[in-house]
Design an enzyme around this catalytic site. Sequence first.
Site, PDB file in Angstrom:
ATOM      1  N   LYS A 111       0.834  -1.209   0.000  1.00 23.67           N
ATOM      2  CA  LYS A 111       0.000   0.000   0.000  1.00 23.67           C
ATOM      3  C   LYS A 111       0.868   1.259   0.000  1.00 23.67           C
ATOM      4  O   LYS A 111       0.551   2.222  -0.679  1.00 23.67           O
ATOM      5  CB  LYS A 111      -0.970   0.006   1.183  1.00 23.67           C
ATOM      6  CG  LYS A 111      -1.896  -1.220   1.144  1.00 23.67           C
ATOM      7  CD  LYS A 111      -3.324  -0.982   1.531  1.00 23.67           C
ATOM      8  CE  LYS A 111      -4.091  -2.223   1.167  1.00 23.67           C
ATOM      9  NZ  LYS A 111      -5.458  -2.285   1.164  1.00 23.67           N
ATOM     10  N   LYS A 194      -4.638  -9.760  -6.501  1.00 21.25           N
ATOM     11  CA  LYS A 194      -5.794 -10.092  -5.658  1.00 21.25           C
ATOM     12  C   LYS A 194      -7.010  -9.236  -6.021  1.00 21.25           C
ATOM     13  O   LYS A 194      -6.867  -8.049  -6.299  1.00 21.25           O
ATOM     14  CB  LYS A 194      -5.405  -9.826  -4.192  1.00 21.25           C
ATOM     15  CG  LYS A 194      -6.405 -10.310  -3.173  1.00 21.25           C
ATOM     16  CD  LYS A 194      -6.036  -9.845  -1.766  1.00 21.25           C
ATOM     17  CE  LYS A 194      -6.718  -8.542  -1.433  1.00 21.25           C
ATOM     18  NZ  LYS A 194      -6.936  -8.246  -0.024  1.00 21.25           N
ATOM     19  N   LYS A 197     -11.083  -4.629  -2.724  1.00 22.04           N
ATOM     20  CA  LYS A 197     -12.091  -3.575  -2.848  1.00 22.04           C
ATOM     21  C   LYS A 197     -11.487  -2.177  -2.938  1.00 22.04           C
ATOM     22  O   LYS A 197     -12.105  -1.275  -3.460  1.00 22.04           O
ATOM     23  CB  LYS A 197     -13.133  -3.676  -1.745  1.00 22.04           C
ATOM     24  CG  LYS A 197     -12.642  -3.462  -0.336  1.00 22.04           C
ATOM     25  CD  LYS A 197     -13.827  -3.530   0.615  1.00 22.04           C
ATOM     26  CE  LYS A 197     -13.531  -4.372   1.836  1.00 22.04           C
ATOM     27  NZ  LYS A 197     -12.393  -3.929   2.625  1.00 22.04           N
TER      28      LYS A 197
END
Length: 329
Positions: A111, A194, A197
């Site tokens: 991230k 992956k 969301k």
Amino acid sequence: MEKILTGIKPTGKLTLGNYIGVLKNIRALQDRGECYLFIADLHALTLPIDPEELRQNSIDIAAFYLASGLDPKKATLFLQSSVSAHAEANAIFQNYLYMGELSRMTQFKDKSAKMKESAIGLGLFAYPVLMAGDIVLYDADIVPVGEDQKQHVELTRDLVNRFNNRYGEVLKMPKPEMNKVGRRIMSLSDPTVKMSKSDPKGDIFLKDDIKVIRKKIMSAVTDLGSEVKYDPENKPGISNLLTIYAAMKDVSIEEAEKHFEGKRYGEFKGEVADAVIEVIEPLQQRYQQIIDSKSYLEVLKEGAQRASQLANKTLKRIKKAVGLLQIDE
Ligand code: ATP
Ligand code: LTN
């Protein structure tokens, strides 16, 4: 009775990955042990998010938990932010997890790699500290998660060891638990990443129109060749669709493979779409009823009370162990 705990953070629209990774198992989990299921809204703040979106996402997750079969008489559903013990545990445990181990967390590396260093919040770095608190506050034995969260639960285990070595048997040792089939559902447009969301490409959202779901599956990236075979390395697209089918039908990968023997990709995808829609359509109907009746509100209120009782008890034990003066005893 075993204690089971897991959370979903309200960072975006729920995906089929979240359903297969966690929601699908709720009925079985609540029959198996004492279940604590929550909305990790404090964790959602670790990346920038619009306040109204955060509120809506939180409601959606509550409604999807319930639509997936969560029975408030059997399991406790609550918002992380409505149980203040989580923030207090975070303040204590941040002193028992170290910079080196936190900087090795894959989720943090992934991230933060997409961000400017000046925009990376301390909360994103310390994410596993808050999560460790979530887990130990409920004396959780089992933590059902998708593969991406296993590393964080392992770090919680390290914390428990470290803490108990120093203070005695204060914290319960948790164990991560993953599905046999569907620990990591991949993106339909890029089956090497992956389905997630907060990075929605090639996602199937639980709220997608049924027609859109079919279209997304029919146009999913496939691989060279024509055989429907499970081979994640050489056939990541087909393997991902096979996994989705197996999870939806509750069969093993081998059974799914066998079912599609000799069939072409087109026919295969059509059946995968049918299988997904068979599960998602009724889920969406139940979700809508829950949203319309606002029944999640009462469940969340009661859940916060029940969760607080247990969490506060554990927190007291932790405070006492580290030497925080208890004046209300
Ligand atoms: P984000 O993109 O914000 O990181 P996410 O989609 O990964 O979110 P989480 O809230 O982190 O969702 O995850 C909720 C639960 O769903 C976790 O247990 C996680 O491991 C599981 N999960 C998420 N994505 C998948 C996936 N693609 N396959 C299987 N399980 C998943
Ligand atoms: N990090 C998790 C959400 C989460 C969680 C937890 C899961 C927060 N606290 C405790 C299990 C146990 C995620 O991204 N899904």
